[in-house]
Design a protein around this motif. Structure first.
Motif, PDB file in Angstrom:
ATOM      1  N   ASN A 130      41.851  28.140 -75.544  1.00 18.65           N
ATOM      2  CA  ASN A 130      40.854  27.649 -76.504  1.00 18.65           C
ATOM      3  C   ASN A 130      41.472  26.775 -77.591  1.00 18.65           C
ATOM      4  N   ASN A 131      42.602  26.135 -77.280  1.00 13.30           N
ATOM      5  CA  ASN A 131      43.284  25.236 -78.218  1.00 13.30           C
ATOM      6  C   ASN A 131      43.703  25.919 -79.516  1.00 13.30           C
ATOM      7  N   GLU A 132      44.005  27.200 -79.480  1.00 11.16           N
ATOM      8  CA  GLU A 132      44.424  27.937 -80.661  1.00 11.16           C
ATOM      9  C   GLU A 132      45.933  27.826 -80.851  1.00 11.16           C
ATOM     10  N   THR A 133      46.362  27.908 -82.106  1.00 11.41           N
ATOM     11  CA  THR A 133      47.785  27.940 -82.419  1.00 11.41           C
ATOM     12  C   THR A 133      48.364  29.222 -81.851  1.00 11.41           C
ATOM     13  N   GLY A 134      49.540  29.122 -81.224  1.00 10.41           N
ATOM     14  CA  GLY A 134      50.107  30.293 -80.579  1.00 10.41           C
ATOM     15  C   GLY A 134      51.584  30.504 -80.816  1.00 10.41           C
ATOM     16  N   PHE A 135      52.074  31.611 -80.275  1.00 10.30           N
ATOM     17  CA  PHE A 135      53.463  32.050 -80.351  1.00 10.30           C
ATOM     18  C   PHE A 135      54.009  32.087 -78.929  1.00 10.30           C
ATOM     19  N   LEU A 136      55.070  31.346 -78.667  1.00 12.47           N
ATOM     20  CA  LEU A 136      55.653  31.263 -77.335  1.00 12.47           C
ATOM     21  C   LEU A 136      56.635  32.409 -77.108  1.00 12.47           C
ATOM     22  N   CYS A 137      56.398  33.179 -76.063  1.00 12.23           N
ATOM     23  CA  CYS A 137      57.260  34.316 -75.712  1.00 12.23           C
ATOM     24  C   CYS A 137      58.582  33.827 -75.122  1.00 12.23           C
ATOM     25  N   ASP A 138      59.547  34.744 -75.007  1.00  4.83           N
ATOM     26  CA  ASP A 138      60.870  34.415 -74.469  1.00  4.83           C
ATOM     27  C   ASP A 138      60.820  33.860 -73.056  1.00  4.83           C
ATOM     28  N   ASP A 139      59.794  34.210 -72.291  1.00  6.43           N
ATOM     29  CA  ASP A 139      59.718  33.704 -70.921  1.00  6.43           C
ATOM     30  C   ASP A 139      59.380  32.218 -70.869  1.00  6.43           C
ATOM     31  N   ARG A 140      59.090  31.629 -72.043  1.00  4.34           N
ATOM     32  CA  ARG A 140      58.789  30.191 -72.205  1.00  4.34           C
ATOM     33  C   ARG A 140      57.539  29.776 -71.428  1.00  4.34           C
ATOM     34  N   VAL A 141      56.711  30.741 -71.030  1.00  8.37           N
ATOM     35  CA  VAL A 141      55.472  30.480 -70.307  1.00  8.37           C
ATOM     36  C   VAL A 141      54.275  31.094 -71.037  1.00  8.37           C
ATOM     37  N   THR A 142      54.427  32.347 -71.450  1.00  6.86           N
ATOM     38  CA  THR A 142      53.337  33.075 -72.090  1.00  6.86           C
ATOM     39  C   THR A 142      53.141  32.593 -73.520  1.00  6.86           C
ATOM     40  N   CYS A 143      51.918  32.177 -73.841  1.00  6.68           N
ATOM     41  CA  CYS A 143      51.566  31.732 -75.186  1.00  6.68           C
ATOM     42  C   CYS A 143      50.524  32.698 -75.743  1.00  6.68           C
ATOM     43  N   VAL A 144      50.899  33.421 -76.788  1.00  3.60           N
ATOM     44  CA  VAL A 144      50.058  34.444 -77.399  1.00  3.60           C
ATOM     45  C   VAL A 144      49.342  33.841 -78.604  1.00  3.60           C
ATOM     46  N   PRO A 145      48.021  33.997 -78.737  1.00  6.80           N
ATOM     47  CA  PRO A 145      47.331  33.498 -79.938  1.00  6.80           C
ATOM     48  C   PRO A 145      47.976  34.063 -81.200  1.00  6.80           C
ATOM     49  N   ALA A 146      48.005  33.265 -82.259  1.00  3.74           N
ATOM     50  CA  ALA A 146      48.675  33.648 -83.506  1.00  3.74           C
ATOM     51  C   ALA A 146      48.232  35.021 -83.997  1.00  3.74           C
ATOM     52  N   SER A 147      46.953  35.311 -83.946  1.00  9.85           N
ATOM     53  CA  SER A 147      46.442  36.582 -84.481  1.00  9.85           C
ATOM     54  C   SER A 147      46.824  37.793 -83.628  1.00  9.85           C
ATOM     55  N   TRP A 148      47.446  37.580 -82.490  1.00  9.50           N
ATOM     56  CA  TRP A 148      47.924  38.686 -81.658  1.00  9.50           C
ATOM     57  C   TRP A 148      49.361  39.065 -82.007  1.00  9.50           C
ATOM     58  N   VAL A 149      50.017  38.260 -82.847  1.00 12.88           N
ATOM     59  CA  VAL A 149      51.390  38.529 -83.258  1.00 12.88           C
ATOM     60  C   VAL A 149      51.358  39.584 -84.363  1.00 12.88           C
ATOM     61  N   CYS A 150      52.215  40.563 -84.273  1.00 16.66           N
ATOM     62  CA  CYS A 150      52.326  41.646 -85.266  1.00 16.66           C
ATOM     63  C   CYS A 150      51.027  42.443 -85.395  1.00 16.66           C
ATOM     64  N   ASP A 151      50.345  42.650 -84.279  1.00 18.57           N
ATOM     65  CA  ASP A 151      49.110  43.443 -84.273  1.00 18.57           C
ATOM     66  C   ASP A 151      49.331  44.830 -83.682  1.00 18.57           C
ATOM     67  N   ARG A 152      50.598  45.195 -83.493  1.00 19.68           N
ATOM     68  CA  ARG A 152      51.023  46.487 -82.949  1.00 19.68           C
ATOM     69  C   ARG A 152      50.695  46.658 -81.467  1.00 19.68           C
ATOM     70  N   VAL A 153      50.404  45.543 -80.803  1.00 16.94           N
ATOM     71  CA  VAL A 153      50.188  45.546 -79.357  1.00 16.94           C
ATOM     72  C   VAL A 153      51.173  44.546 -78.773  1.00 16.94           C
ATOM     73  N   THR A 154      52.022  44.986 -77.861  1.00 10.98           N
ATOM     74  CA  THR A 154      53.007  44.103 -77.257  1.00 10.98           C
ATOM     75  C   THR A 154      52.333  43.187 -76.251  1.00 10.98           C
ATOM     76  N   ASN A 155      52.388  41.885 -76.507  1.00  9.04           N
ATOM     77  CA  ASN A 155      51.786  40.892 -75.621  1.00  9.04           C
ATOM     78  C   ASN A 155      52.832  40.098 -74.859  1.00  9.04           C
ATOM     79  N   CYS A 156      54.041  40.004 -75.393  1.00 17.44           N
ATOM     80  CA  CYS A 156      55.149  39.346 -74.692  1.00 17.44           C
ATOM     81  C   CYS A 156      55.884  40.402 -73.874  1.00 17.44           C
ATOM     82  N   ARG A 157      56.381  40.007 -72.723  1.00 16.14           N
ATOM     83  CA  ARG A 157      57.054  40.934 -71.813  1.00 16.14           C
ATOM     84  C   ARG A 157      58.177  41.707 -72.504  1.00 16.14           C
TER      85      ARG A 157
END
Length: 160
Positions: free
Chosen positions: A34-61
């Motif tokens: 949805n064209n949202e600003t994101g955080f790129l995980c170490d796998d350099r493929v997974t892009c997590v929406p900004a609001s999912w960072v530090c939400d106490r749910v692990t989204n990156c592998r």
């Protein structure tokens, strides 16, 4: 055997030197769904929406979106592209909450303030001066003609 020992010592010295060299910071900016600003995980493929960072749910592998270094002192520890500061400098929202049609800052600065730089209402929105504080200058079109006044001028019930 002396030559082998010298080669081994040289290899160890080179390895140690490379390990001590400062590493270039990893670019973590990406564009999430949805064209949202994101955080790129170490796998350099997974892009997590900004609001999912530090939400106490692990989204990156590897869990890098929840690491103490990133989440320890919010919002100061977050990467700059993940944060939007409201007109009140003590208030902030995640960057993907800016221009989402909702009053996330509490004073509409994430939707109407010049620093937010939001585009005009999209096709799924109706532009008006909403009554409900949940919205700022646009309401979702699904609220049009629902028998409830959302706009000060009643345009959501008569025109929309």
């Amino acid at each position: 055997s002396t030559l082998a020992l010298l080669v081994l010592v040289a290899a160890l010295a080179l390895g140690l030197t490379l390990a001590l060299l400062p590493r270039a910071p990893v670019n973590r900016f990406c564009t999430a769904p949805n064209n949202e600003t994101g955080f790129l995980c170490d796998d350099r493929v997974t892009c997590v929406p900004a609001s999912w960072v530090c939400d106490r749910v692990t989204n990156c592998r590897n869990g890098e979106d929840e690491q103490e270094q990133l989440c320890g002192d919010l919002p100061h520890s977050l990467l700059g592209h993940l944060v939007f500061y409201c007109s009140n400098p003590r208030s902030w929202v995640y960057a993907d909450q800016r221009c989402n049609g909702m009053n996330d800052c509490g004073d509409c600065s994430d939707e109407t303030w010049s620093l937010a730089a939001c585009p005009p209402c999209g096709q799924e929105w109706w532009s008006c001066g909403p009554v409900h504080f949940q919205f700022c200058s646009c309401i979702p079109r699904r609220l049009c003609r629902d028998g409830v006044q959302h706009c000060r001028d009643w345009s959501d019930e008569m025109v929309c």
